[in-house]
Design a protein around this motif. Structure first.
Motif, short mmCIF file in Angstrom:
data_model
loop_
_atom_site.label_atom_id
_atom_site.label_comp_id
_atom_site.label_asym_id
_atom_site.label_seq_id
_atom_site.Cartn_x
_atom_site.Cartn_y
_atom_site.Cartn_z
N PRO A 318 0.83 -1.22 0.00
CA PRO A 318 0.00 0.00 0.00
C PRO A 318 0.86 1.26 0.00
N VAL A 319 0.45 2.24 -0.78
CA VAL A 319 1.18 3.51 -0.86
C VAL A 319 0.34 4.68 -0.38
N THR A 320 -0.88 4.42 0.08
CA THR A 320 -1.75 5.51 0.54
C THR A 320 -1.90 5.47 2.05
N GLY A 321 -2.21 6.61 2.63
CA GLY A 321 -2.51 6.68 4.05
C GLY A 321 -3.94 6.22 4.32
N THR A 322 -4.42 6.47 5.52
CA THR A 322 -5.76 6.04 5.90
C THR A 322 -6.57 7.22 6.41
N GLU A 323 -7.89 7.03 6.48
CA GLU A 323 -8.77 8.06 6.99
C GLU A 323 -10.05 7.41 7.51
N GLN A 324 -10.74 8.14 8.37
CA GLN A 324 -12.03 7.68 8.87
C GLN A 324 -13.11 8.00 7.84
N CYS A 325 -14.02 7.08 7.67
CA CYS A 325 -15.07 7.27 6.67
C CYS A 325 -16.41 6.87 7.26
N ALA A 326 -17.40 7.76 7.15
CA ALA A 326 -18.74 7.46 7.64
C ALA A 326 -19.34 6.33 6.81
N LEU A 327 -20.22 5.57 7.44
CA LEU A 327 -20.77 4.38 6.79
C LEU A 327 -21.42 4.71 5.45
N GLY A 328 -22.13 5.80 5.39
CA GLY A 328 -22.83 6.15 4.17
C GLY A 328 -21.94 6.60 3.03
N GLY A 449 -8.37 -4.84 3.80
CA GLY A 449 -8.16 -5.09 2.38
C GLY A 449 -9.43 -5.34 1.61
N ARG A 450 -10.54 -5.52 2.29
CA ARG A 450 -11.80 -5.80 1.59
C ARG A 450 -12.38 -4.53 0.98
N LYS A 451 -12.88 -4.65 -0.24
CA LYS A 451 -13.62 -3.55 -0.86
C LYS A 451 -15.06 -3.62 -0.35
N ILE A 452 -15.54 -2.54 0.24
CA ILE A 452 -16.83 -2.54 0.92
C ILE A 452 -17.97 -2.58 -0.09
N THR A 453 -18.89 -3.52 0.12
CA THR A 453 -20.03 -3.73 -0.76
C THR A 453 -21.31 -3.23 -0.08
N LEU A 457 -22.35 -2.88 4.05
CA LEU A 457 -22.92 -1.73 4.75
C LEU A 457 -24.06 -2.16 5.65
N GLY A 458 -24.90 -3.07 5.15
CA GLY A 458 -25.99 -3.57 6.00
C GLY A 458 -25.47 -4.30 7.21
N MET A 459 -24.44 -5.12 7.02
CA MET A 459 -23.88 -5.86 8.15
C MET A 459 -23.22 -4.93 9.16
N LEU A 460 -22.47 -3.94 8.66
CA LEU A 460 -21.81 -3.00 9.56
C LEU A 460 -22.84 -2.22 10.37
N ALA A 461 -23.88 -1.76 9.70
CA ALA A 461 -24.92 -1.01 10.41
C ALA A 461 -25.58 -1.87 11.48
N ALA A 462 -25.87 -3.13 11.14
CA ALA A 462 -26.51 -4.01 12.12
C ALA A 462 -25.62 -4.26 13.32
N ALA A 463 -24.30 -4.19 13.10
CA ALA A 463 -23.35 -4.42 14.20
C ALA A 463 -23.03 -3.13 14.95
N GLY A 464 -23.71 -2.03 14.61
CA GLY A 464 -23.51 -0.78 15.34
C GLY A 464 -22.31 0.03 14.90
N VAL A 465 -21.70 -0.32 13.77
CA VAL A 465 -20.51 0.37 13.29
C VAL A 465 -20.93 1.58 12.46
N GLY A 466 -20.53 2.78 12.88
CA GLY A 466 -20.90 3.99 12.17
C GLY A 466 -19.81 4.56 11.30
N THR A 467 -18.55 4.27 11.64
CA THR A 467 -17.41 4.72 10.84
C THR A 467 -16.40 3.59 10.74
N VAL A 468 -15.65 3.58 9.67
CA VAL A 468 -14.60 2.58 9.48
C VAL A 468 -13.33 3.30 9.03
#
Length: 699
Positions: A318-328, A449-453, A457-468
């Protein structure tokens, strides 16, 4: 005492600094959970205050807590506040200054106000450092001219912080007095506009906590992590914001747990090593690719496709940094860290059907049970306990009431207002879901490493995850080279062709989810090509060019990369698209594709796609294909892999009539590629062939 966001501000007591970012100005940076935004530059205090107020208001409205640090003293040496305001409350001094300071982008009254304050006390001082050309009554230019000694020279915090300057100094190197006089009025206005607690004067219970910071407290850690040519003020606000955002809650609590002092103190002064270690750990960024990362083993000539792909897999990162991203906003983004469920799903045992809840099992034969008053519905759980030998009405998705573990379908029951009757047997747990049977709190539900589908998003929301935490989008520059090219829509001269590669590659790379930077066309001249590459290296994470990838007289891309010492010309044993030019330009990887459109497209799909996925932070995955019967005849020799433009009709694979790499119309006709392996083959109709749909390359 968790904080959702960290805001760090490097303040200034001077006038407007102009539109171009520079040092000794106002800088601010926001960080969340180890991910920092780009530092923001403000040319004057008015613009900075507007942005700070707006940002803190938006965070408060969103229900997020903010720790906001400012790099000037929140208090004065003991006795000064009472002497000026008649109160021992240090915040009364903030209000006093807010009433007396006059401030504009190009002028303020800080020096005159300091002289007026000095006039209230016997002797000369305590403020000094008149920075104006004109003399100011009662304000000396040098500290040695002072005679007023009724206040300490430093607060206790400055006395114990090595290298800290006294608050009385208004100009010259290290002066902090002007920042204080011009900063405290702004903080006073923030207190009126927002729900604010001021550390360490008040309990930190509000949505916004203001704290005093001093970057020089951890100067060595900041210096050791500063990139070349970085602006120090911008770098240090980012360092401290990041450090505080990754600091464990117990360590942050330790920094906050200090005794009250009317002078105020510096956050981290009691344990600077915690901040230093956090700065060093949070400063880790992806290292640049090695200059020889594309070099094949010595003696390699014709490289099989699999060997080339394995080389890219093993040498890229990887050559890029990271950032927080809202679920939507994170659809299609690449996860930088594993994600764990913040809540079990379902969070409590619940019913899978409409029916009646009871304690199972139920024996074989007729069963009658009295009903408990009330019911359990989704979002409206029954609050009581169901006694043994009783049942209760329950609806789909409702929490199982205490005392029950089994549900009988309403279709299997005869019911009155007070009782139900049904025939057993009924197994314990029938028609009931257990808590966490889908996901358990703390369980890893998605891996890095997973590309979010959309399903993710439905699974993350159900698990209470608002940002990744995701990788920042890979910035891919697309460049076409060649004197023969002209822009579609223009008039082509004799000997010119329209540039088909750039729009094709732009759309392809954008479809993979990356940020495309169109670098235009470059003529077959090294000087303009060099300028384009220099500019591209500053704004792109990867550069993809087409044309000039071989070793001919006009292959200037290859020649320029050769001069960097990083050049590798891969002769891939494949058809179409044998030459790949790879190298580094100012630490930016360059992938040079063939110039013929079909070869460029095939090489992009087979090589650039997994390489970009790897550099973007994703997993290394080969594109999935399917075995389907052929509707064509084909004979190939051993020694190289072939990719044929193809499409599926009536369940069989057809191929484009021509294999010429300049026949771009075949890419429009096709819906995928047939991949023929390296060995010799004779394909007859009905034989199984490996078909790679174009759509699968975008997954």
């Amino acid at each position: 005492m968790p904080f959702d966001s960290i805001l760090i501000v490097d303040w200034s007591g001077g006038n407007d600094r102009g539109p171009r970012p520079k040092s000794d100005a106002i800088w601010a940076c926001v960080a969340r959970e180890g991910n920092a935004d780009e530092p923001k530059y403000f040319r004057n205090r008015q613009l900075a205050e507007q942005w700070i107020t707006s940002y803190l208001q938006s965070e408060s409205h969103a229900g997020r807590r903010v720790l906001a640090g400012f790099d000037f003293s929140f208090g004065f040496p003991v006795g000064f506040g009472h002497a000026l305001t008649g109160s021992d409350d240090p915040l009364a001094l903030w209000d006093w200054l807010e009433q007396h300071v006059q401030d504009g982008p190009s002028a303020n009254n800080r020096f005159d106000l300091a002289g007026q304050i000095n006039s209230r006390f016997p002797g000369i001082g305590p403020f000094w450092g008149n920075g104006l050309r004109r003399d100011i009554p009662h304000l000396p230019r040098k500290g040695s001219e002072r005679t007023c000694d009724i206040f300490p020279e430093k607060r206790a915090a400055e006395a114990s912080a090595k290298g800290a300057f006294p608050i009385w100094q208004l100009s010259g190197a290290g002066a902090v007095g002007s920042q204080v006089i011009m900063g405290l009025p702004m903080l006073a206005r923030l207190r009126r506009a927002l729900d604010v607690s001021v550390w360490p004067f008040e309990k930190c219970t509000s949505s916004v906590v203001l704290a005093e910071i001093w970057p020089s407290l951890v100067a060595s850690a900041i210096r050791d992590t500063m990139p070349e040519h970085a602006i120090k003020d911008a770098h240090q606000v980012r360092c401290i914001a990041l450090a505080l955002s990754v600091l464990p809650s117990a360590d942050l609590q330790r920094l906050i747990d200090v005794d009250y002092t009317p002078e105020g103190t510096i956050l981290g002064l009691n344990a600077p090593e915690l901040l230093e270690n956090a700065i060093k750990s949070s400063a880790l960024t992806p290292p640049p690719l090695r200059n020889d990362c594309f070099a094949m083993p010595q003696g390699a000539h014709w490289t099989p496709v699999d060997i080339a792909l394995d080389h890219l897999r093993d040498h890229l990162q990887p050559v890029t940094g990271t950032e927080q991203c809202a679920l939507g906003e994170c659809i299609g983004r690449l996860l930088a860290h594993d994600v764990t469920a913040l809540r079990s799903h379902p969070p409590a045992p619940n019913s899978a059907v409409d029916g009646y809840a009871l304690a199972g099992p139920a024996p074989d034969g007729p069963t009658n049970l009295p009903l408990v008053d009330g019911r359990s519905a989704a979002g409206q759980p029954y609050p009581g306990h169901v006694p043994a030998g009783h049942a209760i009405r329950i609806l789909t998705g409702a929490n199982m009431p205490a005392g029950t573990d089994t549900v009988i379908l309403q279709e299997d029951v005869n019911a009155s207002d007070s009782a139900i009757a049904f025939h057993g047997p009924l197994k314990r747990g029938a028609n009931a879901r257990t808590a966490g049977e889908d996901m358990k709190k703390g369980e890893v539900i998605l891996t890095a490493g997973r590309k979010i589908t959309p399903g993710d998003l439905g699974m993350l929301a159900a698990a209470g995850v608002g940002t990744v935490t995701v990788h920042k989008r890979l910035r891919v520059g697309i460049l076409s080279t060649g004197d023969e090219l002209c822009e579609p829509g223009e008039t082509a001269d004799v000997g010119q062709i329209f540039d088909a590669n750039r729009p094709m590659l732009n759309a392809t790379v954008a479809g993979w989810g990356y940020e495309v930077i169109d670098l235009g066309r470059a003529a077959d001249k090294r000087e303009p090509l060099t300028k384009i590459l220099n500019s591209a290296a500053q704004q792109c994470d990867v550069i993809i060019s087409s044309g000039g990838a071989s070793a001919g007289d006009e292959d200037h891309m290859s020649a320029l990369l050769q001069g960097t010492g990083s050049f590798a010309l891969w002769r891939i044993a494949m058809k179409p698209g044998r030459p790949l030019a790879l190298g580094m330009w100012e630490n930016t990887p360059v992938i040079g594709l063939p110039g013929n459109p079909v070869a460029a497209m095939v090489c992009a799909l087979i090589f650039a796609r997994p390489a970009l996925q790897r550099m973007a932070g994703g997993r290394w995955e080969r594109t999935e294909g399917y075995l389907l019967p052929a509707a064509f005849e084909k004979s190939k020799k051993a020694g190289r892999r072939e990719y044929l433009r193809a499409r599926v009709q009536d369940g069989k694979v057809q191929i484009f009539p021509s294999e010429g790499s300049g026949r771009v119309s075949g890419l429009s006709w096709a819906t995928g590629l047939v991949e023929l392996s390296d060995e010799a083959q004779v394909i007859t109709p009905g034989d199984q062939v490996y078909f790679l749909p174009f759509g699968n390359f975008a997954k």
